[in-house]
Scaffold this motif. Structure first.
Motif, PDB file in Angstrom:
ATOM      1  N   GLU A 128      30.862  -8.442   7.143  1.00 58.73           N
ATOM      2  CA  GLU A 128      31.661  -9.152   8.148  1.00 58.73           C
ATOM      3  C   GLU A 128      30.896 -10.361   8.683  1.00 58.73           C
ATOM      4  N   GLU A 129      29.608 -10.171   8.950  1.00 60.25           N
ATOM      5  CA  GLU A 129      28.775 -11.272   9.452  1.00 60.25           C
ATOM      6  C   GLU A 129      28.668 -12.386   8.409  1.00 60.25           C
ATOM      7  N   LEU A 130      28.475 -11.997   7.144  1.00 61.05           N
ATOM      8  CA  LEU A 130      28.336 -12.992   6.079  1.00 61.05           C
ATOM      9  C   LEU A 130      29.586 -13.840   5.960  1.00 61.05           C
ATOM     10  N   PHE A 131      30.749 -13.204   5.975  1.00 61.03           N
ATOM     11  CA  PHE A 131      31.981 -13.968   5.791  1.00 61.03           C
ATOM     12  C   PHE A 131      32.274 -14.875   6.982  1.00 61.03           C
ATOM     13  N   GLU A 132      31.805 -14.491   8.170  1.00 61.08           N
ATOM     14  CA  GLU A 132      31.906 -15.410   9.308  1.00 61.08           C
ATOM     15  C   GLU A 132      31.068 -16.655   9.056  1.00 61.08           C
ATOM     16  N   LEU A 133      29.873 -16.456   8.487  1.00 59.35           N
ATOM     17  CA  LEU A 133      29.016 -17.598   8.133  1.00 59.35           C
ATOM     18  C   LEU A 133      29.674 -18.454   7.056  1.00 59.35           C
ATOM     19  N   TYR A 134      30.237 -17.784   6.049  1.00 57.79           N
ATOM     20  CA  TYR A 134      30.822 -18.499   4.911  1.00 57.79           C
ATOM     21  C   TYR A 134      31.982 -19.400   5.342  1.00 57.79           C
ATOM     22  N   LYS A 135      32.644 -19.036   6.458  1.00 61.99           N
ATOM     23  CA  LYS A 135      33.798 -19.815   6.927  1.00 61.99           C
ATOM     24  C   LYS A 135      33.395 -21.206   7.436  1.00 61.99           C
ATOM     25  N   ASN A 136      32.136 -21.355   7.819  1.00 64.05           N
ATOM     26  CA  ASN A 136      31.661 -22.608   8.413  1.00 64.05           C
ATOM     27  C   ASN A 136      31.772 -23.754   7.403  1.00 64.05           C
ATOM     28  N   PRO A 137      32.623 -24.753   7.665  1.00 63.88           N
ATOM     29  CA  PRO A 137      32.812 -25.844   6.691  1.00 63.88           C
ATOM     30  C   PRO A 137      31.551 -26.692   6.489  1.00 63.88           C
ATOM     31  N   GLU A 138      30.579 -26.541   7.394  1.00 60.84           N
ATOM     32  CA  GLU A 138      29.324 -27.296   7.254  1.00 60.84           C
ATOM     33  C   GLU A 138      28.327 -26.581   6.341  1.00 60.84           C
ATOM     34  N   LEU A 139      28.579 -25.302   6.059  1.00 60.65           N
ATOM     35  CA  LEU A 139      27.655 -24.535   5.209  1.00 60.65           C
ATOM     36  C   LEU A 139      27.847 -24.957   3.749  1.00 60.65           C
ATOM     37  N   LYS A 140      26.750 -25.381   3.120  1.00 65.02           N
ATOM     38  CA  LYS A 140      26.837 -25.872   1.737  1.00 65.02           C
ATOM     39  C   LYS A 140      25.768 -25.250   0.847  1.00 65.02           C
ATOM     40  N   GLU A 141      25.201 -24.120   1.297  1.00 63.62           N
ATOM     41  CA  GLU A 141      24.198 -23.410   0.499  1.00 63.62           C
ATOM     42  C   GLU A 141      24.258 -21.931   0.812  1.00 63.62           C
ATOM     43  N   LYS A 142      23.628 -21.135  -0.023  1.00 60.27           N
ATOM     44  CA  LYS A 142      23.586 -19.681   0.198  1.00 60.27           C
ATOM     45  C   LYS A 142      22.821 -19.394   1.491  1.00 60.27           C
ATOM     46  N   PRO A 143      23.401 -18.652   2.438  1.00 65.69           N
ATOM     47  CA  PRO A 143      22.675 -18.355   3.680  1.00 65.69           C
ATOM     48  C   PRO A 143      21.585 -17.300   3.466  1.00 65.69           C
ATOM     49  N   GLU A 144      20.532 -17.404   4.238  1.00 67.56           N
ATOM     50  CA  GLU A 144      19.400 -16.472   4.128  1.00 67.56           C
ATOM     51  C   GLU A 144      19.841 -15.024   4.378  1.00 67.56           C
ATOM     52  N   GLN A 145      20.843 -14.841   5.229  1.00 66.10           N
ATOM     53  CA  GLN A 145      21.288 -13.484   5.592  1.00 66.10           C
ATOM     54  C   GLN A 145      21.791 -12.684   4.398  1.00 66.10           C
ATOM     55  N   LEU A 146      22.152 -13.370   3.301  1.00 67.59           N
ATOM     56  CA  LEU A 146      22.664 -12.656   2.123  1.00 67.59           C
ATOM     57  C   LEU A 146      21.621 -11.689   1.576  1.00 67.59           C
ATOM     58  N   SER A 147      20.341 -11.971   1.790  1.00 69.38           N
ATOM     59  CA  SER A 147      19.283 -11.092   1.281  1.00 69.38           C
ATOM     60  C   SER A 147      19.342  -9.710   1.924  1.00 69.38           C
ATOM     61  N   ARG A 148      19.992  -9.578   3.087  1.00 66.26           N
ATOM     62  CA  ARG A 148      20.104  -8.274   3.764  1.00 66.26           C
ATOM     63  C   ARG A 148      21.189  -7.408   3.144  1.00 66.26           C
ATOM     64  N   ARG A 149      22.018  -8.004   2.312  1.00 67.41           N
ATOM     65  CA  ARG A 149      23.176  -7.289   1.759  1.00 67.41           C
ATOM     66  C   ARG A 149      22.776  -6.229   0.742  1.00 67.41           C
ATOM     67  N   GLY A 150      21.551  -6.316   0.196  1.00 70.34           N
ATOM     68  CA  GLY A 150      21.209  -5.469  -0.948  1.00 70.34           C
ATOM     69  C   GLY A 150      21.662  -6.193  -2.199  1.00 70.34           C
TER      70      GLY A 150
END
Length: 448
Positions: free
Chosen positions: A289-311
């Motif tokens: 849920e947190e990741l997809f909130e980040l992904y919604k940001n139109p300014e985000l243009k790279e893989k977020p660091e938080q993805l590493s917590r996903r396993g």
């Protein structure tokens, strides 16, 4: 002469892993002449597909690449003339994983995504779907390579090979990669300065390690393993292995061996999480849920660091490397699920094993490992037999075969408890188990 441009299809394209996959392709832009990438999902995943697909488009645009990114719910449209197909799907979504973990735990059994009762049910739900994808591939892109990350990766890959009669398939898991990275760090080396020889089954393999001079350094890693805090896979409890047992094996275990070698300790930890509603599945749901909130940001243009917590970290990059190694005949050494072909002498020649392999234009070429000692041999032969029975149950929907798989699995006690858990899980997952309809109807009528 330039090679033709390629088309890549990812089924389960709305997955939170997709940004890492796109990043991996961007890193290899000079190795892979990509024309188009198709991200495919199902109606229930439409919103996530739009969110992650738009992030993928922003990433590609930011990299200045002319690749076409297509988002679709039409699998057949996407598969037409594909060169590579990757699968990262979860039948029943994360709610099904929650059931896979919590139902066994409610009966005092280990609840885990790919092991025990939960792992077998993930296979029951997933294998018929993957085989349907394979049938479409045979018709629409018969020369495409299938790169499978869908768990349980070994069983899914074996089902494609044995029941789908599709040989251009490679199974992939991030666990060996995590071991490679962590153990290299322990020795103050880079992974490329060492040779890691893995052999076994998906989530049930061992390995030995050698340096550039050909000296085995497996015992050096063991010494560090038992003198420091060296948990390799973040989503598996940090309970240390029993030193005497591992030293007798003479090989380094997989992190997932804790569910077998330390079953009682792992169960106690999981039961604590069960009581506090913090099982791994429930934690992952929140992370998603947190990741997809980040992904919604139109300014985000790279893989977020938080993805590493996903396993599953590094999986997507490895999938890209496999594609590049096949396409360019790079002969990279990678750990994959592939046909044994005599590499592990204690398992059938034509079964799927997870083993260090050269990745060539004609697929993986497994590196011979030889024979295991008695303790490892007995366990792995039991696990392979369990996999074979579970796959047969998934393909046939036969209740007796499913019960046989439960009884064979070391994490499920036989007898009344096996039947009780099997019945409860059949009913809980009935929406995603059409082949088991007859058995489920009988369970609901109290006839089984």
């Amino acid at each position: 002469m330039d090679k033709k441009q390629i088309k890549i299809v990812t089924i389960g394209g709305g997955s939170s892993y997709t940004p890492e996959l796109i990043e991996g392709f961007i890193k290899r832009k000079d190795e892979l002449p990509i024309k188009e990438i198709w991200l495919v999902d199902i109606e229930e995943g439409k919103e996530k597909l739009e969110i992650v697909g738009n992030l993928a488009k922003r990433m590609v645009k930011e990299a200045g690449l002319p690749w076409e990114i297509h988002l679709t719910l039409n699998r057949r449209e996407a598969l037409k003339d594909a060169d590579f197909v990757s699968t990262q799907l979860r039948v029943g979504l994360l709610d099904a994983r929650v059931k896979d973990e919590r139902i066994p735990l409610s009966h005092g059994l280990l609840g885990q995504e790919t092991n025990g009762a939960g792992g077998m049910f993930k296979a029951f739900r997933t294998i018929p779907v993957i085989l349907g994808i394979v049938e479409d591939m045979k018709e629409l892109c018969p020369n495409a390579w299938l790169i499978n990350f869908t768990n349980p990766a070994g069983m899914v890959t074996e089902a494609v090979s044995r029941y789908g009669n599709y040989e251009r398939v490679v199974g992939l898991c991030n666990v060996p990669i995590m071991h490679t990275i962590k153990e290299s760090e322990m020795l103050n080396k880079k992974p490329e300065e060492l040779f890691f020889h893995f052999a076994g089954l998906n989530h049930f393999h061992w390995h030995r390690v050698y340096d550039k001079a050909g000296h085995e350094v497996t015992k050096d890693i063991m010494n560090l393993l038992f003198s420091e805090d060296n948990n390799v896979v973040a989503n598996i409890k940090d309970i240390p292995f029993i030193e005497e047992q591992i030293r007798e094996l003479g090989m380094l275990p997989c992190a997932y061996h804790k569910y077998y070698y330390l079953q009682d300790d792992m169960l106690k930890k999981e039961l604590e999480e069960f009581k506090t509603n913090t099982t791994r599945a429930e934690v992952v749901k929140k992370v998603e849920e947190e990741l997809f909130e980040l992904y919604k940001n139109p300014e985000l243009k790279e893989k977020p660091e938080q993805l590493s917590r996903r396993g599953g970290a590094h999986y997507s990059d490895a999938a890209c490397e496999i594609i590049s190694s096949i396409y360019n005949d790079k002969r990279s050494v990678m750990v994959v699920s592939t046909k044994n072909n005599g590499a592990l002498l204690d398992l059938p020649h034509d079964c799927i094993v997870e083993v260090s392999s050269y990745i060539t234009a004609s697929g993986p070429k497994p590196i011979s490992f030889g024979k295991f000692n008695a303790a490892a041999r007995g366990y792995i032969q039991l696990m392979k037999a369990m996999e074979e029975v579970a796959i047969e149950a998934a393909v046939t929907g036969d209740y007796g075969t499913a019960l046989q798989a439960f009884t064979t699995n070391p994490l499920v006690p036989g007898g009344a408890i096996a039947k009780k858990v099997l019945n409860e899980m059949l009913v809980a997952h009935k929406e995603y188990l059409p082949l088991f309809k007859e058995a489920i109807d009988k369970v609901e009528r109290g006839e089984l």
